[in-house]
Design a protein around this motif. Structure first.
Motif, PDB file in Angstrom:
ATOM      1  N   TRP A  89      25.825  16.298  27.436  1.00  0.00           N
ATOM      2  CA  TRP A  89      25.271  16.993  26.338  1.00  0.00           C
ATOM      3  C   TRP A  89      24.989  18.432  26.222  1.00  0.00           C
ATOM      4  CZ3 TRP A  89      21.555  12.588  24.009  1.00  0.00           C
ATOM      5  CH2 TRP A  89      22.262  11.533  23.934  1.00  0.00           C
ATOM      6  N   LEU A  99      26.153  20.577  22.842  1.00  0.00           N
ATOM      7  CA  LEU A  99      25.069  20.753  21.722  1.00  0.00           C
ATOM      8  C   LEU A  99      24.382  22.094  21.923  1.00  0.00           C
ATOM      9  CD1 LEU A  99      23.516  17.232  22.012  1.00  0.00           C
ATOM     10  CD2 LEU A  99      25.384  18.096  20.633  1.00  0.00           C
ATOM     11  N   ARG A 130      21.265  20.074  16.375  1.00  0.00           N
ATOM     12  CA  ARG A 130      22.088  19.149  16.892  1.00  0.00           C
ATOM     13  C   ARG A 130      21.517  18.277  17.796  1.00  0.00           C
ATOM     14  NH1 ARG A 130      25.591  20.138  13.264  1.00  0.00           N
ATOM     15  NH2 ARG A 130      26.137  22.368  12.882  1.00  0.00           N
ATOM     16  N   TRP A 131      20.379  18.703  18.794  1.00  0.00           N
ATOM     17  CA  TRP A 131      19.832  17.846  19.621  1.00  0.00           C
ATOM     18  C   TRP A 131      19.178  16.623  18.988  1.00  0.00           C
ATOM     19  CZ3 TRP A 131      20.139  16.921  24.709  1.00  0.00           C
ATOM     20  CH2 TRP A 131      20.868  18.072  25.572  1.00  0.00           C
ATOM     21  N   THR A 187      21.441  14.191  17.197  1.00  0.00           N
ATOM     22  CA  THR A 187      21.791  13.250  18.069  1.00  0.00           C
ATOM     23  C   THR A 187      20.938  12.148  18.662  1.00  0.00           C
ATOM     24  OG1 THR A 187      23.585  14.964  18.818  1.00  0.00           O
ATOM     25  CG2 THR A 187      23.204  12.907  20.284  1.00  0.00           C
ATOM     26  N   LEU A 190      28.891  11.463  16.815  1.00  0.00           N
ATOM     27  CA  LEU A 190      28.012  12.380  17.644  1.00  0.00           C
ATOM     28  C   LEU A 190      28.082  12.374  19.168  1.00  0.00           C
ATOM     29  CD1 LEU A 190      24.600  12.075  15.611  1.00  0.00           C
ATOM     30  CD2 LEU A 190      25.995  14.036  15.431  1.00  0.00           C
ATOM     31  N   ALA A 248      29.218  15.271  21.317  1.00  0.00           N
ATOM     32  CA  ALA A 248      28.202  15.840  22.220  1.00  0.00           C
ATOM     33  C   ALA A 248      28.575  15.751  23.727  1.00  0.00           C
ATOM     34  CB  ALA A 248      26.888  14.999  22.287  1.00  0.00           C
TER      35      ALA A 248
END
Length: 268
Positions: free
Chosen positions: A41, A45, A50-51, A54, A212, A216
């Motif tokens: 990831w 990412l 975004r983190w 996810t 996702l 990722a």
């Protein structure tokens, strides 16, 4: 080529929705497989949003919804009984609501106040586990032994959610717009086609998890569906958000008036 990629991805997502409904164990295995891609990831990412998005989808999908679906599908007792409690539905409710609120906060931070406010109304309208004053369940596990989690959101709410989410993506990162349109269309088209709009929440969460994970762990989307001219017009985003807000305010008034009328009838 973009149209071919979009149609191909739509077919994959709908096939994925069919698979996760047919086998609770396979869907759980796929959820664990998604989490196993975590070492990849960091290369794909960027930023807290975004983190957080996810993690807030993949972890509950595997260890909350995944295990609860197995417990209900197999009618398991013993330690599994804890996964059959209403707390699971409340947690799914919180996860779905958190996903909406995260995006709404980001929308407002970017200056897209109308669409951000629309998102908060969506969260308010997202049904609680039970209607006030009645035992009728708004959330639950279907009785057809598929392990389906249902949420009586209604087709109008589902369509409003899709419009709000697309407006958010258009404002926040237009290069993601095409892939997001395909993703949201898959959940809406599948649940509408089978006549089960109440499954939109579950299908949305599982297909979002798939999406996702793909974003990722790989660079496939940036090289295909994201590889389009990312053109955005702030005026369009403003008008779109305002339309979403007005539509959801009308839906809120309708839902509140309908529920008030129903409760008055029950009391009489």
């Amino acid at each position: 080529m973009l149209i071919a990629y979009a149609l191909g991805y739509l077919a994959i997502l709908i096939a994925f929705a069919i698979v996760i409904r047919r086998s609770v164990w396979l869907s759980f295995a796929l959820a664990l497989g998604a989490l196993a891609t975590a070492p990849l990831w960091a290369d794909n990412l960027d930023g807290w949003f975004r983190w957080l998005k996810t993690l807030s989808v993949l972890i509950p999908m595997a260890f909350l919804i995944g295990l609860a679906r197995i417990a209900h599908h197999d009618d398991r007792g013993g330690p599994w009984r804890i996964m059959r409690g209403d707390w699971v539905l409340w947690a799914f409710y919180a996860m779905f609501g958190l996903n909406i609120i995260e995006a709404s906060v980001k929308d407002i931070a970017l200056g897209n106040t109308f669409n951000g406010a629309a998102g908060f109304i969506l969260a308010i309208l997202l049904p609680a586990v039970m209607y006030p004053g009645t035992s009728q369940r708004n959330w639950g596990f279907a009785s057809d032994n598929r392990g389906d989690v249902f949420c009586m959101s209604g087709l109008a709410w589902n369509i409003a959610y899709v419009s709000w989410n697309l407006a958010f993506v258009y404002n926040e990162n237009p290069s993601y717009f095409i892939s997001s349109a395909v993703l949201l269309s898959a959940a809406l088209l599948y649940t509408t086609a089978i006549g089960k709009p109440e499954l939109f929440g579950m299908i949305r969460v599982f297909t979002l998890a798939f999406h996702l994970t793909l974003r990722a762990a790989t660079d496939w989307l940036p090289q295909t569906l994201d590889d389009a001219n990312a053109v955005t017009d702030p005026q369009i985003g403003l008008i779109w958000g305002a339309v979403n807000l007005m539509g959801l305010m009308a839906l809120l008034v309708y839902r509140v008036s309908t529920e008030s009328g129903r409760m008055r009838s029950s009391a009489a």
